[in-house]
Design a protein around this motif. Structure first.
Motif, PDB file in Angstrom:
ATOM      1  N   GLY A  54       0.774  -1.227   0.000  1.00 47.79           N
ATOM      2  CA  GLY A  54       0.000   0.000   0.000  1.00 47.79           C
ATOM      3  C   GLY A  54       0.805   1.276   0.000  1.00 47.79           C
ATOM      4  N   GLY A  95       0.853   2.016   3.735  1.00 52.81           N
ATOM      5  CA  GLY A  95       0.092   3.224   3.470  1.00 52.81           C
ATOM      6  C   GLY A  95       0.879   4.517   3.422  1.00 52.81           C
ATOM      7  N   SER A 116       2.905   7.657   2.066  1.00 58.31           N
ATOM      8  CA  SER A 116       2.810   8.406   0.801  1.00 58.31           C
ATOM      9  C   SER A 116       4.032   9.312   0.681  1.00 58.31           C
ATOM     10  N   ASN A 156       1.229   5.291   7.002  1.00 58.60           N
ATOM     11  CA  ASN A 156       0.391   6.462   6.690  1.00 58.60           C
ATOM     12  C   ASN A 156       1.091   7.797   6.925  1.00 58.60           C
TER      13      ASN A 156
END
Length: 363
Positions: free
Chosen positions: A158, A176, A178, A232
Motif C-alpha cells: 500500500g 500506506g 505516501s 500512513n
C-alpha cells in the motif's frame, strides 16, 4: 529458527555465561517466557518477574547476578536496550514476501528491476523507475515514473511513491505511506484573510472572499540511506527544489512533512508530528509526538521537543523545548507550576481585599 546463547552473544558482541549451548527460538517477557524462550529482563524490576515464567535463559544488564534468578544461562549487555536492536534483527523472520515478480504486477518495459527483487500482487512500477537489487515491494505498491529506489529496500503493502522520487539504500516504508504527493500550496489574487491575520495578528479589516489558485509542485523528494517511514506518514514534494530527508532519519506513523522541508541526518520524527513548508531542521533532532512546527523557520542540531509542543519560531541548537508556544522546558515547567498556584493566589487576594474592606468599614 533456534539460536544458541553462544551464537547470539557472538552476533551481538556481548558476554554470555552459563550453559551457552542452550538454544532459544523466540524472545518473551519474563513472566510469559517458556523454556525455549529468551526472557528480556533488561533491568532489575523486569528480572523479578523471571520466577513467574519458565525461562531458562535471559538477557540481563552487565553485572547482574543471573544465577540468583534460577537461570541456566544469561546474556549480559552493557546497554541491554541497544543489544535488543541486534537481537530483534537476529530473531525476526520477516514478513514472508515471496521472491520474484508476481504475475499480476505491472512493470513498465522502461523500468529497471535489478537482481533478487520481490514485487507483490497488483504492484505498479512506472516508466524509467529503478528498483535496486535485493529490494522487496509488497502488494499494491505504486512507484511513479522515473523514481529511483536504492538496494535492499523493504516497502510494505500500500505504499505510494510519486514520480521522480530518489531514495537511498536500505529504505523501509510501512503500510500506506505516501511519498511525493504535491505540496499544499495555494495563492489568492490579492493578499488573503489568512495572510492579513498573520501580518496583523488578528485584524482582517477589508478582507473579501477569493478563490485559491494552485501552485504546482515542480520539485520532488530526496531521501538518504537507512531511512524508515512509518505507516500512513506523508512526505510532500517540493515546489521548486526538493523536499529532503537526511540519512538515518526515522519517521513514525502519521507524520506529515510539508513541501520544501529539509531534515538533516539521524532525526526522530514521532507520531502525528506536522512540519510546515520550507522549514529547515538540523541533525539529531527529536520531535516528540504531536509536535507542530510552523513553516519557514529553522530548528538547530540536537533539539528535542516534548509531546504536543508547538514550535512557532526558530530554535537554537541543543535546546529542549516544551509547550504552546514552545519555550525552554525548564521555563515551561516553572510556568506550569505558577499556573497551578493561581487559584490559591486568587483566593488569598480575595481574602486580603475582604480584610481591607472590613477594616475600612470599622474605621
Amino acid at each position: 529458527m533456534p539460536h544458541t546463547i553462544a551464537e547470539i552473544a557472538a552476533a551481538l558482541g556481548i558476554r554470555a555465561e552459563g550453559d551457552t549451548a542452550l538454544a532459544v527460538s523466540a524472545v518473551a517477557e519474563p513472566a510469559r517466557a517458556r523454556p525455549g524462550d529468551l526472557a528480556l529482563a533488561m533491568k532489575p524490576a523486569f528480572a523479578e518477574q523471571i520466577a513467574q515464567g519458565r525461562a531458562q535463559a535471559a538477557m540481563l544488564w552487565d553485572g547482574a547476578d543471573w544465577q540468583s534468578y534460577g537461570l541456566r544461562a544469561a546474556l549480559l549487555a552493557p546497554r541491554p536496550r541497544y543489544a535488543m536492536a541486534g537481537l530483534s534483527a537476529l530473531m525476526d523472520e520477516g514478513p514472508g514476501y515471496r521472491p520474484g515478480v508476481h504475475q499480476t504486477a505491472i512493470i513498465d518495459p522502461e523500468a529497471k528491476i535489478e537482481g533478487d527483487v520481490s514485487i507483490g500482487p497488483y504492484s505498479v512500477v512506472g516508466a524509467g523507475a529503478v528498483v535496486g537489487a535485493g529490494s522487496v515491494l509488497g502488494a499494491q505498491v505504486f512507484v511513479g515514473n522515473g523514481s529511483q529506489i536504492g538496494p535492499s529496500a523493504l516497502i510494505h503493502s500500500g505504499v505510494r511513491i510519486g514520480h521522480g522520487v530518489r531514495i537511498g539504500r536500505r529504505f523501509i516504508a510501512h503500510f500506506g505511506a505516501s511519498i511525493g504527493a504535491d505540496g499544499f500550496s495555494f495563492v489568492t489574487p490579492e493578499p488573503s484573510s489568512a495572510e492579513k491575520a498573520r501580518e496583523t495578528l488578528g485584524d482582517q479589516t477589508g478582507a473579501k472572499a477569493q478563490s485559491y489558485a494552485r501552485i504546482h509542485s515542480l520539485g520532488s523528494v530526496a531521501i538518504g540511506d537507512d531511512v524508515e517511514i512509518g505507516a500512513n506518514a506523508c512526505i510532500d514534494r517540493g515546489t521548486v527544489r526538493d523536499t529532503v530527508i537526511g540519512a538515518g532519519c526515522k519517521l513514525d506513523n502519521l507524520a506529515q512533512i510539508g513541501h520544501n522541508v529539509t531534515i538533516g541526518s539521524d532525526c526522530l520524527i514521532c507520531a502525528l508530528v506536522g512540519i510546515g513548508g520550507s522549514t529547515r531542521i538540523g541533525s539529531n533532532v527529536v520531535l516528540g509526538g504531536q509536535t507542530g512546527v510552523s513553516d519557514n523557520i529553522f530548528i538547530g542540531d540536537n533539539v528535542v521537543t516534548g509531546g504536543a509542543t508547538k514550535v512557532l519560531s526558530n530554535v537554537p541548537a541543543g535546546r529542549v523545548m516544551l509547550g504552546y508556544p514552545a519555550m525552554k522546558m525548564e521555563a515551561q515547567l516553572d510556568l506550569y507550576k505558577q499556573l497551578r498556584r493561581l487559584p490559591r493566589l486568587i483566593a488569598d487576594v480575595a481574602m486580603l481585599k475582604k480584610s481591607v474592606s472590613n477594616r475600612d468599614a470599622n474605621d
